[in-house]
Structure formats: structure tokens, C-alpha cells
Design a protein around this motif. Structure first.
Motif, PDB file in Angstrom:
ATOM      1  N   ILE A  27       0.833  -1.201   0.000  1.00 50.92           N
ATOM      2  CA  ILE A  27       0.000   0.000   0.000  1.00 50.92           C
ATOM      3  C   ILE A  27       0.871   1.255   0.000  1.00 50.92           C
ATOM      4  O   ILE A  27       0.633   2.208  -0.753  1.00 50.92           O
ATOM      5  CB  ILE A  27      -0.954  -0.003   1.208  1.00 50.92           C
ATOM      6  N   VAL A  31      -5.640   4.081  -2.648  1.00 52.57           N
ATOM      7  CA  VAL A  31      -6.259   2.824  -2.211  1.00 52.57           C
ATOM      8  C   VAL A  31      -7.718   3.038  -1.812  1.00 52.57           C
ATOM      9  O   VAL A  31      -8.546   2.120  -1.947  1.00 52.57           O
ATOM     10  CB  VAL A  31      -5.450   2.197  -1.053  1.00 52.57           C
ATOM     11  N   SER A  36      -1.731   0.982  -7.166  1.00 50.79           N
ATOM     12  CA  SER A  36      -2.421   0.751  -5.892  1.00 50.79           C
ATOM     13  C   SER A  36      -3.466  -0.346  -6.014  1.00 50.79           C
ATOM     14  O   SER A  36      -3.625  -1.172  -5.105  1.00 50.79           O
ATOM     15  CB  SER A  36      -3.081   2.048  -5.410  1.00 50.79           C
ATOM     16  N   PHE A  49      -2.922  -3.602  -3.798  1.00 49.20           N
ATOM     17  CA  PHE A  49      -3.834  -3.921  -2.702  1.00 49.20           C
ATOM     18  C   PHE A  49      -4.462  -5.289  -2.914  1.00 49.20           C
ATOM     19  O   PHE A  49      -4.485  -6.122  -1.996  1.00 49.20           O
ATOM     20  CB  PHE A  49      -4.926  -2.857  -2.596  1.00 49.20           C
TER      21      PHE A  49
END
Length: 439
Positions: free
Chosen positions: A79, A239, A373, A377
Motif C-alpha cells: 500500500i 487505495v 495501488s 492492494f
């Protein structure tokens, strides 16, 4: 979004593309080697870093627990590095990740053991694994994003397949080193000092790979974002945008990552140990079979990546995952016949290569502003959960329930992958999920 970014026009790969792919794959191979060499020497590490009066199964479980810790910390590293990769550029984080992997690997090779410093030894080992987990959390998604944004859109599958083959090459290097150590050193020599060599080698070569990555260029798509100042999505934390606006893509990517983690972790990393413990194979036979399987995996990752460029995502996933599930069952249920180990293991390794195409789906469904991202993630969160519990589950159920537990677990997950492929076929091959710059 208006004035959507366009991908690099359709063309063939040029010399710059090949240089990018080679340097990215080489760095990924060395970094992945650094991360997984731990599991090849897990039995030695469990002997050296825990009390000798501890039951063998318990020290082995605790060693796998330390190995799993590297996976549990991956989301945090992913992240953070992806956030800055979407804001500051892919190349900077891509280079930083390999440095953060090389140094802890080098330090592991120099750590004192339990007999020297007691309980502090496994604590320091755990700390180094956490550092490695932070680094690899940014490396793999960053590498997929980096190459996908460099190559023409009709070669994204090939590029992602080649890069995943490069990561698999890291596993092959680990297996080759482990095989050589077992062949040329005695058990006493490995325990005394030999186990340190693979970690020291990995750390040194990781630093060399970091130096080589200075020749890479930033991706054209990210440069276009900067040039046009198109940062509407980036006003939020990337995110957060991923979770609020791209949840279906995230869920599907996480499920595919779960399948990938099972194939790589169980079939490629844990099976050589299980062959010795559960089926009575010698270390040399188990590792040689593993080498053949990894070679099959390396070839297959690129093959399935090419198939993604030629056929629909749903078709490739459905057929590839179904074949993998069948081969895993055949492989494990034929282990009582050692004469065909090399054949069945290599074919199973090739079938597992379908995972090399999963990244194609991930990079295609997230837009450029949050791509790093989104991929990071999805991949790291799923890998942290699956990677954290899989070694412990497999170790426990193999010892106390059934030797076939690994086959049932992994084959079941590849059936899930086939179901995802069928789902995408029903939904017009996920056209509604594709990012504009990847259409």
C-alpha cells in the motif's frame, strides 16, 4: 473521465521494450529468490533457530510461521509503495523495493543462531522476514504495472507472462542452489555454515540488480499523466479510490491471487519438503523433480501470457485452471510410484503456469492513476491472508489428517479459478471492467 489516456499504439516489441522486460524480469527473479530461499532451508533453519529439545513438528510449524509473517506484512509495504508509485512514479518505487529486499537477505546470512544468542535469534529472523515482506509487497505489483505500461497493448499478456516467468526463475535459482548445497555439502556442513551461503549470495546479487535498474525509464503512461496533470482520481488516497470505485475488480483480483498463491506456495515451494516428509523421497530426488516443475512453470507462464493476447480472458482462465486442477490430482495420487515423479511433477508445473496470465487481468481492470495501488492492494491483501494461513494449514493437515490434503486444497482453488473464467465469459469477458487506457 474525459480525455482518457490512450495506451501505446499497437506495434511489435522494440529494443527498449526488450531491455525493460529483461531488466524487470532479472530484478524480479533475484528479489523473489531472496524471498523464497528461506523455505528451501526451512528444515535447517528450524533446527538452528529454535531449542533442540522442541518437538520437530513444532519447530517446523514455527519456522513456517516466520515464513508466513513475510506474507502477512506485505499489504503494508504494498500500500505504501504503491501510493508513492501512483504519485511519484513507478520507477522510483520499483528500484527501492529491491534494495529493501537485498539488505535483509544479506543480514539473514549473517545472523547468530539460537545456540549463540537464545530467543533473540528467532526474533531477529522474524524481523528480517518482515522487512523482506515489506519489500516484495511493492515489487511484484510494481513490476507488472511497470511492464504493462511500457509495451504496446497487444503485447501486455506476453509482457506479464515473461515477467512472471522471471519471478518463477527466482524459484528455480533457489531450487538449484538448494540442490547443489545438498549434493556437494554434508548435512553437518550445511548446518555449520553452508546454509548461510544462499542468503549472502542473494543479498549481493540483489544489490547488483538494484544498480542495473537505474537504466530503466519511467513508463510512458505515467509520464502522460504528469504531462496532462490528470490527477482527478489522485486527489484522494489511491487505495481509497480502489475500494470505493473498483470493488468488483478488486474482489476478482483477490480471488485470482488466492489461486496463484496456492499453486506457487504449495506445489512449487512446499511440495519438495512434503515429498521428503510424507512420501519418503530423498532430498535430491525431490529437488530435482522440483527443478523440472519450475522449468515447466517458467515456460508455461509466458505461453499463457501469449494466449491472453490472442484469446479472451474468460476462455484462457477456464481452460487453463481446469487443466491445472486435473494435473494436481494426478500428480499427488501418483506419488506412490517414484518412477514417474519427474514426468508428473514437470507436467504439473507446466499446468500451474496459468497463474502467469492472472496479472494480465489485474493490470487491465484498473486505470493508470490508481493502477499500481489497485494491483498492489488486491494482490498483497489476498496473498497475505492465503500466504499466512496456507503453510500452517498444509503442514498441520498433511501431518495429522491426510497426505493428500495439499492436492485437495490446491485443486479446489484452481476449480475456483475455472469458475471465475466462466463468470467472465458469461459477463462478456469483463469488457465492462476494463480500464479505458487498456481497452
Amino acid at each position: 473521465m474525459s480525455n482518457a489516456l490512450t495506451h501505446i499504439p499497437t506495434r511489435t516489441l522494440n529494443s527498449q521494450d526488450y531491455k525493460t522486460l529483461v531488466l524487470s524480469a532479472l530484478g524480479g527473479a533475484l528479489e523473489f529468490y531472496d524471498f523464497i530461499i528461506f523455505v528451501f532451508f526451512s528444515m535447517t533453519i528450524s533446527h538452528l533457530f529454535f531449542p533442540n529439545d522442541m518437538p520437530a513438528w513444532l519447530s517446523q510449524v514455527q519456522t513456517f510461521g516466520i515464513f508466513a509473517a513475510g506474507y502477512l506484512i506485505r499489504p503494508l509495504g504494498g500500500i505504501v509503495m504503491a501510493h508513492f508509485g501512483d504519485r511519484l512514479g513507478r520507477k522510483k518505487m520499483f528500484t527501492l523495493s529491491i534494495l529493501l529486499m537485498a539488505l535483509p537477505t544479506l543480514f539473514i546470512g549473517c545472523l547468530p543462531t539460537y545456540i549463540n544468542i537464545g530467543i533473540l535469534a528467532p526474533v531477529l529472523l522474524l524481523l528480517m522476514r518482515l522487512c523482506q515482506g515489506l519489500a516484495v509487497g511493492g515489487e511484484v505489483p510494481g513490476a507488472w504495472t511497470f511492464v504493462a505500461e511500457h509495451v504496446p497493448k497487444n503485447k501486455i499478456g506476453l509482457a506479464c507472462g515473461i515477467l512472471t516467468s522471471g519471478l518463477s526463475l527466482g524459484i528455480l535459482l533457489g531450487s538449484l542452489v538448494s540442490t547443489a548445497m545438498n549434493k556437494f555439502l554434508s548435512s553437518e556442513q550445511i548446518i555449520d555454515w553452508g546454509w548461510r551461503i544462499p542468503f549472502i549470495i542473494g543479498g549481493i546479487f540483489g544489490l547488483i540488480a538494484m544498480y542495473l535498474r537505474r537504466w530503466l525509464k519511467e513508463t510512458p503512461i505515467f509520464l502522460e499523466i504528469q504531462k496532462r496533470k490528470q490527477q482527478e482520481l489522485s486527489k484522494k488516497i489511491p487505495v481509497i479510490t480502489v475500494l470505493t470505485q473498483y470493488l468488483p475488480q478488486t474482489i476478482l483480483s483477490m480471488l485470482l491471487t488466492w489461486v496463484l498463491s496456492a499453486g506457487i506456495m504449495v506445489i512449487m515451494l512446499m511440495t519438495p519438503i512434503l515429498l521428503q516428509k510424507q512420501f519418503g523421497y530423498s532430498p535430491i530426488d525431490a529437488l530435482q523433480g522440483n527443478i523440472l516443475a519450475i522449468i515447466g512453470l517458467i515456460i508455461s507462464c509466458t505461453f499463457y501470457g501469449m494466449m491472453m493476447d490472442k484469446f479472451s480472458i474468460g476462455n484462457v482462465l477456464f481452460i487453463g485452471c481446469f487443466i491445472a486442477a486435473i494435473m494436481i490430482i494426478i500428480f499427488y495420487f501418483s506419488l506412490d510410484n517414484p518412477h514417474i515423479l519427474f514426468i508428473t511433477y514437470s507436467l504439473t508445473g507446466f499446468s500451474i503456469g496459468i497463474v502467469g496470465s492472472f496479472s494480465y487481468f489485474m493490470v487491465k481492470v484498473f486505470p493508470a492513476q490508481i493502477r499500481y495501488s489497485g494491483v498492489s492492494f488486491s494482490f498483497n491483501m489476498a496473498y497475505a491472508i492465503a500466504g499466512g494461513i496456507t503453510p500452517l494449514l498444509i503442514s498441520f493437515f498433511s501431518d495429522f489428517v491426510s497426505k493428500m490434503a495439499p492436492a485437495i486444497y490446491v485443486a479446489g482453488l484452481f476449480c475456483l479459478g475455472a469458475f471465475i473464467g466462466l463468470f467472465l465469459l458469461i459477463n462478456n469477458n469483463c469488457q465492462k471492467y476494463l480500464a479505458k487506457d487498456m481497452e
